[in-house]
Scaffold this motif. Sequence first.
Motif, short mmCIF file in Angstrom:
data_model
loop_
_atom_site.label_atom_id
_atom_site.label_comp_id
_atom_site.label_asym_id
_atom_site.label_seq_id
_atom_site.Cartn_x
_atom_site.Cartn_y
_atom_site.Cartn_z
N ARG A 151 0.86 -1.19 0.00
CA ARG A 151 0.00 0.00 0.00
C ARG A 151 0.88 1.23 0.00
O ARG A 151 1.86 1.31 0.76
CB ARG A 151 -0.90 0.01 1.23
CG ARG A 151 -1.68 1.30 1.38
CD ARG A 151 -2.68 1.22 2.51
NE ARG A 151 -3.76 0.30 2.19
CZ ARG A 151 -4.74 0.01 3.04
NH1 ARG A 151 -4.76 0.54 4.24
NH2 ARG A 151 -5.69 -0.83 2.69
N HIS A 152 0.56 2.15 -0.86
CA HIS A 152 1.22 3.45 -0.83
C HIS A 152 0.20 4.46 -0.31
O HIS A 152 -0.89 4.60 -0.86
CB HIS A 152 1.68 3.86 -2.24
CG HIS A 152 2.38 5.16 -2.28
ND1 HIS A 152 3.73 5.29 -2.08
CD2 HIS A 152 1.91 6.41 -2.44
CE1 HIS A 152 4.06 6.55 -2.14
NE2 HIS A 152 2.96 7.26 -2.34
N VAL A 153 0.55 5.12 0.76
CA VAL A 153 -0.39 6.09 1.34
C VAL A 153 -0.14 7.45 0.71
O VAL A 153 1.00 7.93 0.64
CB VAL A 153 -0.19 6.17 2.88
CG1 VAL A 153 -1.11 7.22 3.49
CG2 VAL A 153 -0.44 4.80 3.50
N ILE A 154 -1.19 8.06 0.19
CA ILE A 154 -1.08 9.39 -0.41
C ILE A 154 -1.16 10.44 0.71
O ILE A 154 -2.14 10.48 1.45
CB ILE A 154 -2.25 9.66 -1.39
CG1 ILE A 154 -2.41 8.50 -2.40
CG2 ILE A 154 -2.08 11.01 -2.08
CD1 ILE A 154 -1.37 8.41 -3.45
N VAL A 155 -0.11 11.22 0.82
CA VAL A 155 -0.10 12.27 1.86
C VAL A 155 -0.44 13.60 1.20
O VAL A 155 0.23 14.02 0.26
CB VAL A 155 1.28 12.34 2.54
CG1 VAL A 155 1.29 13.42 3.63
CG2 VAL A 155 1.65 10.98 3.13
#
Length: 160
Positions: A151-155
């Motif tokens: 998972r890549h978390v969008i900040v």
Amino acid sequence: MPVAPSEVDVSLAEEVTSELVEAFARLLPQLSPNAARLSAAELGEMIRAPGTYLLLARERPSDRQGGTILGTVTLVVFRTPSGVRANIESVVVDGAARGRGIGEALCREAVACAERAGADTVDLTSAPARAAANRLYLRLGFQRRETNVYRHVIVRPPCT
Ligand SMILES: CC(C)(COP(=O)(O)OP(=O)(O)OC[C@H]1O[C@@H](n2cnc3c(N)ncnc32)[C@H](O)[C@@H]1OP(=O)(O)O)[C@@H](O)C(=O)NCCC(=O)NCCS
């Protein structure tokens, strides 16, 4: 004990009502304690999205009034280069109604819905700590795959 078919109805959410908003406010923290409350607009976005199916399990009342929403599952169906895929997301049953087969009824209907929508496969992920959920999926015939989930978390910057 599996739920008797006469005790629960599983159906597609077709409109946003205050009952639906209240049900998600009650159920979502039981899935993800830190999840933000879903607004009516966000629920409407899900219901209207092509390929997204929001299924609800309701107690079937004897007086023919709409029964309480006891659980939900979201199915997403989408085409990829290698086939039509479906994902089961956000399976949750109210704590007071667990162990009656409602989770099973929801997942079975989600798989049937995926089949009707033309999906070739139905995928889901579940943390190992979710013991009841993992048993449920295996019991329904889902097979554990050897794959890594990333998972890549969008900040996003805070709104000013
Ligand atoms: C996973 C979940 C949806 C299952 O719903 P459910 O309606 O209880 O499902 P079922 O009744 O079909 O089966 C649940 C299993 O829990 C057992 N169980 C019995 N009583 C229970 C109770 N009071 N509470 C929890 N589980 C119970 C059942 O016997 C069954 O076990 P088995 O598979 O070994 O037979 C529900 O436990 C839940 O919402 N958990 C929290 C959210 C979650 O983990 N979601 C899954 C995300 S991947």
